[in-house]
Design a protein around this motif. Structure first.
Motif, PDB file in Angstrom:
ATOM      1  N   LEU A 133       7.902  60.058   3.390  1.00 57.64           N
ATOM      2  CA  LEU A 133       7.890  58.671   3.861  1.00 57.64           C
ATOM      3  C   LEU A 133       7.045  58.554   5.122  1.00 57.64           C
ATOM      4  O   LEU A 133       7.066  59.441   5.971  1.00 57.64           O
ATOM      5  N   GLY A 134       6.325  57.450   5.225  1.00 59.66           N
ATOM      6  CA  GLY A 134       5.570  57.179   6.439  1.00 59.66           C
ATOM      7  C   GLY A 134       6.499  56.766   7.560  1.00 59.66           C
ATOM      8  O   GLY A 134       7.712  56.629   7.371  1.00 59.66           O
ATOM      9  N   SER A 135       5.950  56.549   8.736  1.00 63.35           N
ATOM     10  CA  SER A 135       6.779  56.219   9.901  1.00 63.35           C
ATOM     11  C   SER A 135       7.565  54.929   9.700  1.00 63.35           C
ATOM     12  O   SER A 135       8.755  54.842  10.053  1.00 63.35           O
ATOM     13  N   PHE A 136       6.929  53.898   9.108  1.00 60.34           N
ATOM     14  CA  PHE A 136       7.624  52.627   8.894  1.00 60.34           C
ATOM     15  C   PHE A 136       8.728  52.795   7.856  1.00 60.34           C
ATOM     16  O   PHE A 136       9.855  52.312   8.038  1.00 60.34           O
ATOM     17  N   SER A 138      10.241  55.543   7.088  1.00 62.49           N
ATOM     18  CA  SER A 138      11.290  56.387   7.667  1.00 62.49           C
ATOM     19  C   SER A 138      12.235  55.561   8.533  1.00 62.49           C
ATOM     20  O   SER A 138      13.445  55.797   8.556  1.00 62.49           O
ATOM     21  N   MET A 139      11.660  54.590   9.258  1.00 57.42           N
ATOM     22  CA  MET A 139      12.484  53.701  10.080  1.00 57.42           C
ATOM     23  C   MET A 139      13.422  52.884   9.191  1.00 57.42           C
ATOM     24  O   MET A 139      14.607  52.725   9.490  1.00 57.42           O
ATOM     25  N   LEU A 140      12.888  52.392   8.061  1.00 59.11           N
ATOM     26  CA  LEU A 140      13.727  51.643   7.120  1.00 59.11           C
ATOM     27  C   LEU A 140      14.816  52.541   6.535  1.00 59.11           C
ATOM     28  O   LEU A 140      15.958  52.109   6.350  1.00 59.11           O
ATOM     29  N   ALA A 141      14.447  53.785   6.224  1.00 58.02           N
ATOM     30  CA  ALA A 141      15.408  54.734   5.664  1.00 58.02           C
ATOM     31  C   ALA A 141      16.536  55.003   6.649  1.00 58.02           C
ATOM     32  O   ALA A 141      17.710  55.072   6.263  1.00 58.02           O
ATOM     33  N   ASN A 142      16.180  55.161   7.915  1.00 54.69           N
ATOM     34  CA  ASN A 142      17.186  55.396   8.945  1.00 54.69           C
ATOM     35  C   ASN A 142      18.142  54.215   9.056  1.00 54.69           C
ATOM     36  O   ASN A 142      19.374  54.388   9.101  1.00 54.69           O
ATOM     37  N   LYS A 143      17.599  53.015   9.051  1.00 53.13           N
ATOM     38  CA  LYS A 143      18.429  51.810   9.133  1.00 53.13           C
ATOM     39  C   LYS A 143      19.345  51.685   7.913  1.00 53.13           C
ATOM     40  O   LYS A 143      20.516  51.304   8.027  1.00 53.13           O
ATOM     41  N   GLU A 144      18.785  52.010   6.745  1.00 53.21           N
ATOM     42  CA  GLU A 144      19.570  51.944   5.515  1.00 53.21           C
ATOM     43  C   GLU A 144      20.726  52.943   5.557  1.00 53.21           C
ATOM     44  O   GLU A 144      21.856  52.623   5.158  1.00 53.21           O
ATOM     45  N   ALA A 145      20.445  54.153   6.042  1.00 48.50           N
ATOM     46  CA  ALA A 145      21.481  55.185   6.120  1.00 48.50           C
ATOM     47  C   ALA A 145      22.567  54.802   7.124  1.00 48.50           C
ATOM     48  O   ALA A 145      23.768  54.977   6.857  1.00 48.50           O
ATOM     49  N   VAL A 146      22.148  54.288   8.271  1.00 53.25           N
ATOM     50  CA  VAL A 146      23.113  53.855   9.290  1.00 53.25           C
ATOM     51  C   VAL A 146      24.014  52.755   8.730  1.00 53.25           C
ATOM     52  O   VAL A 146      25.244  52.762   8.937  1.00 53.25           O
ATOM     53  N   LYS A 147      23.402  51.824   7.995  1.00 59.13           N
ATOM     54  CA  LYS A 147      24.172  50.720   7.414  1.00 59.13           C
ATOM     55  C   LYS A 147      25.225  51.243   6.438  1.00 59.13           C
ATOM     56  O   LYS A 147      26.367  50.767   6.428  1.00 59.13           O
ATOM     57  N   LYS A 148      24.854  52.219   5.620  1.00 60.45           N
ATOM     58  CA  LYS A 148      25.795  52.768   4.646  1.00 60.45           C
ATOM     59  C   LYS A 148      26.886  53.596   5.320  1.00 60.45           C
ATOM     60  O   LYS A 148      28.054  53.555   4.904  1.00 60.45           O
ATOM     61  N   ILE A 149      26.515  54.344   6.357  1.00 61.30           N
ATOM     62  CA  ILE A 149      27.513  55.141   7.083  1.00 61.30           C
ATOM     63  C   ILE A 149      28.531  54.226   7.756  1.00 61.30           C
ATOM     64  O   ILE A 149      29.732  54.545   7.842  1.00 61.30           O
ATOM     65  N   LYS A 150      28.096  53.066   8.205  1.00 57.48           N
ATOM     66  CA  LYS A 150      28.988  52.120   8.883  1.00 57.48           C
ATOM     67  C   LYS A 150      30.043  51.544   7.949  1.00 57.48           C
ATOM     68  O   LYS A 150      31.057  51.008   8.406  1.00 57.48           O
TER      69      LYS A 150
END
Length: 243
Positions: A133-136, A138-150
């Motif tokens: 994944l590119g930087s953008f 990867s940022m979306l992936a991080n946000k998606e993962a945080v949302k699911k963990i929450k």
């Protein structure tokens, strides 16, 4: 209106391209952190175990090299061999645990959530494989993962931390120990066994030259073996002749 065969083929191609592009744009929805996911950890453990077995085999077949490197200290040689044996056994045990013990389904997701800014891969449902994944993205992936963990309960979050960090600590401990003893083995083999290797080469060339000249009685029958033998002796460092 009836479509021609060419038009139908074009529509099928366009539909496939649409699916491919959609899957590509949604890779961030199923991300993993590079090096911190179950598949990578299992593969790394397998590689370490295989490397340890190779070293054990090398030592068992050539114990003289290790003793030479350790100045003939048999106790240190035994301890060195045991380190590789123990590490191999621990890698096998950890692999067994990862395959047979309970691992939370959000293990890979957890490390994406806490690995903000790290290198990530996303799963392409069309290609059936992971891609960088590119930087953008990867940022979306991080946000998606945080949302699911929450969405986890507090108890589930605590469980995630306990399991995921426990596996991480065990894995990092194994890789660190492997790097340390591998470096030691590389140093021993490269710095302390060069003369032993040279002696073995001389012995091999001597035997071939001896056979070629019938016990060095007929030197006028010089062939490739004796020429290589003479060249080896001529190019040996002066220190090698010191008794």
């Amino acid at each position: 209106m009836t479509l021609s065969l060419e038009q139908k083929a074009a529509e099928r191609i366009n539909a496939e391209e649409t699916k491919r592009e959609k899957a590509k744009n949604l890779r961030y929805k199923k991300p993993i952190a590079k090096g911190l996911n179950l598949d990578d950890i299992k593969n790394s453990l397998w590689d370490i175990q295989e490397a340890c077995e190779d070293v054990k085999y090398y030592i068992d077949c050539d114990d003289e090299t290790l003793l030479n490197a350790l100045d003939g200290d048999e106790d240190n040689a035994y301890e060195f061999k045991m380190m590789f044996s123990e590490l191999s056994a621990e890698c096998e045990q950890m692999q067994y645990d990862l395959d047979n013990e309970y691992i939370p389904g959000y293990f890979d997701l957890f490390f994406v959530a806490v690995n903000k800014g790290g290198e990530m891969f996303g799963y392409d449902t069309y290609e059936q494989d992971y891609y960088g994944l590119g930087s953008f993205e990867s940022m979306l992936a991080n946000k998606e993962a945080v949302k699911k963990i929450k969405t986890l309960t507090k108890d589930q979050m605590i469980e995630a931390i306990q399991y995921c960090l426990g596996i991480y600590q065990a894995y990092i401990g194994l890789t660190y120990r492997y790097d340390c003893i591998k470096s030691a083995m590389d140093i021993l083999r490269s710095e302390n066994t060069s003369y032993l290797k040279m002696i073995r080469q001389i012995e091999e060339l001597y035997e071939k030259a001896n056979e070629e000249t019938e016990g060095f009685k007929y030197k006028y029958l010089q062939g490739n073996a004796i020429r290589r033998f003479d060249m080896m002796l001529e190019n040996m460092p002066q220190e090698a002749w010191i008794q």
